[in-house]
Design an enzyme around this catalytic site. Structure first.
Site, PDB file in Angstrom:
ATOM      1  N   SER A 227       0.840  -1.213   0.000  1.00  0.00           N
ATOM      2  CA  SER A 227       0.000   0.000   0.000  1.00  0.00           C
ATOM      3  C   SER A 227       0.870   1.255   0.000  1.00  0.00           C
ATOM      4  O   SER A 227       1.768   1.413   0.835  1.00  0.00           O
ATOM      5  CB  SER A 227      -0.905  -0.029   1.241  1.00  0.00           C
ATOM      6  OG  SER A 227      -1.085   1.256   1.769  1.00  0.00           O
TER       7      SER A 227
HETATM    8  N1  LIG Z   1      -5.641   9.166   2.459  1.00  0.00           N
HETATM    9  C1  LIG Z   1      -5.383   7.920   3.132  1.00  0.00           C
HETATM   10  C2  LIG Z   1      -5.647   6.789   2.171  1.00  0.00           C
HETATM   11  C3  LIG Z   1      -5.660   5.462   2.877  1.00  0.00           C
HETATM   12  C4  LIG Z   1      -6.177   4.338   2.001  1.00  0.00           C
HETATM   13  O1  LIG Z   1      -6.775   4.557   0.932  1.00  0.00           O
HETATM   14  N2  LIG Z   1      -5.949   3.101   2.430  1.00  0.00           N
HETATM   15  C5  LIG Z   1      -6.466   1.943   1.744  1.00  0.00           C
HETATM   16  C6  LIG Z   1      -5.355   0.942   1.486  1.00  0.00           C
HETATM   17  S1  LIG Z   1      -4.096   1.617   0.472  1.00  0.00           S
HETATM   18  C7  LIG Z   1      -7.480   1.258   2.656  1.00  0.00           C
HETATM   19  O2  LIG Z   1      -7.262   1.123   3.844  1.00  0.00           O
HETATM   20  N3  LIG Z   1      -8.609   0.826   2.101  1.00  0.00           N
HETATM   21  C8  LIG Z   1      -9.582   0.063   2.835  1.00  0.00           C
HETATM   22  C9  LIG Z   1     -10.735   0.876   3.362  1.00  0.00           C
HETATM   23  O3  LIG Z   1     -10.732   2.121   3.190  1.00  0.00           O
HETATM   24  O4  LIG Z   1     -11.630   0.257   3.957  1.00  0.00           O
HETATM   25  C10 LIG Z   1      -3.930   7.904   3.634  1.00  0.00           C
HETATM   26  O5  LIG Z   1      -3.073   8.557   3.013  1.00  0.00           O
HETATM   27  O6  LIG Z   1      -3.657   7.266   4.655  1.00  0.00           O
END
Ligand SMILES: N[C@@H](CCC(=O)N[C@@H](CS)C(=O)NCC(=O)O)C(=O)O
Length: 213
Positions: free
Chosen positions: A11
């Protein structure tokens, strides 16, 4: 005292937090995510937005990767040149962090997400929007070694994470010569963890995207 990070290695937002932890020499206990963790009551209590990276530092929970990066520096190495204290210098780093999250990475995210969610080919128009932003980045790098001068800052780490994530897609970045030079400088500087936090996870992400199509 334990610093925990809920993460997955490929990620992009997780990778940049782990880079800061490496540079600050912090011992982080990694909590590996799978679907059972995302939806577990324990995790949702820490982060009701159920996203990663999520940090738990001595009981304090925090998500949003760029907020975690600045928190780690403010708490553990406030004199770090990664996040300068001078108000204008810090504002310039912040400007890149916001540009990355609001423009560069978000456009890339909208490019590759149809592959991840629906297994369909991405929209070339969104790819073009992303490449237009990379062109601006390339121009900004023409007369400077790093984004904020001669010293590496969080600006470089966050933008480099987006650019290397784009390398996992079919977007062609080969014409951006200043970006290329800047990436090589960063790689030379961080040779000790580049493979672990850039080359290997980007390859894993590329394979993951290809497996979805
Ligand atoms: N803007 C956030 C983005 C975080 C994000 O999109 N994480 C994804 C994985 S790369 C995630 O956890 N997706 C699962 C969900 O939102 O339930 C950051 O920079 O931390």
């Amino acid at each position: 005292m334990v610093i925990e990070l809920y993460q997955v290695p490929m990620s992009a937002p997780c990778r940049q937090v782990m880079m800061v932890a490496k540079i600050l020499n912090l011992h982080i206990e990694k909590r590996v995510m799978d679907q059972t963790v995302y939806t577990s009551p324990e995790f949702l209590k820490i982060n009701p937005f159920h996203c990663i990276p999520t940090l738990v530092d001595d009981g304090f929970g925090l998500w949003e990767s760029r907020a975690i990066m600045t928190y780690l520096i403010n708490k553990y190495e406030p004199e770090s040149s990664l996040y300068p204290k001078d108000i204008k210098a810090r504002a310039t780093v912040d400007r890149w962090l916001y540009w990355d999250t609001g423009s560069l990475y978000s456009t890339l995210y909208f490019y590759y997400t149809p592959i991840v969610r629906q297994g369909i080919k991405p929209d070339p128009a969104v790819g073009k929007l992303f490449l237009d932003k990379v062109m601006l980045l390339d121009e900004a790098l023409a007369d400077t070694k790093y984004l904020c001068g001669d010293t590496i800052t969080l600006a470089d780490l966050t933008v480099m994470t987006s650019i290397t994530t784009a390398q996992a897609t079919d977007l062609d970045l080969s014409s951006f010569k200043n970006v290329d030079r800047w990436l090589k400088q960063l790689e030379t500087n961080y040779a000790d963890w580049w493979k672990e936090l850039v080359t290997d996870p980007v390859k894993e992400f590329r394979d993951f995207l290809q497996s979805k199509l």
